[in-house]
Design a protein around this motif. Structure first.
Motif, PDB file in Angstrom:
ATOM      1  N   GLU A  78       0.763  -1.244  -0.007  1.00 52.92           N
ATOM      2  CA  GLU A  78       0.090   0.034   0.051  1.00 52.92           C
ATOM      3  C   GLU A  78       0.752   1.250  -0.156  1.00 52.92           C
ATOM      4  OE1 GLU A  78      -3.240   0.184   2.839  1.00 52.92           O
ATOM      5  OE2 GLU A  78      -3.587  -1.952   2.826  1.00 52.92           O
ATOM      6  N   ARG A  79       1.767   1.183   0.999  1.00 55.35           N
ATOM      7  CA  ARG A  79       2.560   2.571   0.900  1.00 55.35           C
ATOM      8  C   ARG A  79       3.969   2.542   1.408  1.00 55.35           C
ATOM      9  NH1 ARG A  79      -0.981   5.551   4.368  1.00 55.35           N
ATOM     10  NH2 ARG A  79      -0.048   4.590   6.073  1.00 55.35           N
ATOM     11  N   ILE A  80       4.936   3.355   1.013  1.00 55.57           N
ATOM     12  CA  ILE A  80       6.207   3.332   1.639  1.00 55.57           C
ATOM     13  C   ILE A  80       6.686   4.804   1.602  1.00 55.57           C
ATOM     14  CG2 ILE A  80       8.539   3.060   0.830  1.00 55.57           C
ATOM     15  CD1 ILE A  80       7.939   0.746  -0.963  1.00 55.57           C
ATOM     16  N   ILE A  81       7.150   5.445   2.818  1.00 61.39           N
ATOM     17  CA  ILE A  81       7.492   6.810   3.115  1.00 61.39           C
ATOM     18  C   ILE A  81       8.942   6.602   3.344  1.00 61.39           C
ATOM     19  CG2 ILE A  81       7.179   8.717   4.357  1.00 61.39           C
ATOM     20  CD1 ILE A  81       4.425   7.816   4.810  1.00 61.39           C
ATOM     21  N   TYR A  82       9.573   7.420   2.666  1.00 60.30           N
ATOM     22  CA  TYR A  82      11.230   7.596   3.055  1.00 60.30           C
ATOM     23  C   TYR A  82      11.577   9.001   3.078  1.00 60.30           C
ATOM     24  CZ  TYR A  82      12.137   7.093  -2.112  1.00 60.30           C
ATOM     25  OH  TYR A  82      12.008   7.350  -3.341  1.00 60.30           O
ATOM     26  N   SER A  83      12.863   9.125   3.650  1.00 58.72           N
ATOM     27  CA  SER A  83      13.396  10.494   3.548  1.00 58.72           C
ATOM     28  C   SER A  83      14.814  10.299   2.989  1.00 58.72           C
ATOM     29  CB  SER A  83      13.474  11.110   4.949  1.00 58.72           C
ATOM     30  OG  SER A  83      14.289  10.185   5.843  1.00 58.72           O
TER      31      SER A  83
END
Length: 158
Positions: A78-83
């Protein structure tokens, strides 16, 4: 004294539709062997919250870019968040937060890529970053259509 240092903030969103199930599109981001087919091969790839993805590379004879990312949130399929930070040689050129969303679509997956960027001292621009990201996402589409096998045939993975 006037400083030569400044920051420019911007955001861009790119949407792509792929003829692959969300689980297959997600795997193309989470499996280092698959990801290396469309993104610079990582020297470090720890796909977990708090994990790191690190690579160096660039065009032949050109500058070396260093990508150093930390995964902030992962919701499978569904989702990946990375900085991440991006350096050109020894110079930091940007810091970004990226959200990649995988949504079920009629013929596969709608991918929504959102990048919130801080460009430093004029070394990069949102237009350049968006252009490069579009090329990268086109390569991802080619990989999803033609190359890898997740233990099932390509037809089963669609």
């Amino acid at each position: 004294m006037v400083s030569k240092h400044f920051a420019t903030h911007d955001t861009f969103i790119i949407e792509r539709n792929y003829e692959a199930a969300p689980a297959r599109a997600f795997a193309a981001w989470s499996d280092p062997a698959i990801k290396s087919q469309w993104f610079q091969k990582s020297e470090t790839f720890e796909f977990r919250v708090g994990g790191r993805e690190f690579n160096r590379g660039g065009p032949p004879g050109g500058p070396v870019f260093t990508f150093d990312a930390c995964f902030q949130e992962i919701v499978p399929d569904e989702r990946i968040i990375y900085s991440y930070t991006l350096d050109q040689e020894e110079t930091r050129i940007s810091v970004s937060v990226v959200t990649v969303e995988f949504k079920q679509a009629e013929h596969g997956t709608q991918l929504i890529y959102t990048e919130q960027c801080v460009f430093l001292d004029g070394y990069d621009t949102v237009a350049q970053r968006e252009h490069g990201t579009k090329i990268m996402l086109d390569k991802l589409g080619e990989v999803l259509l033609h190359t890898y096998d997740l233990g099932a045939s390509n037809e089963e993975g669609r």
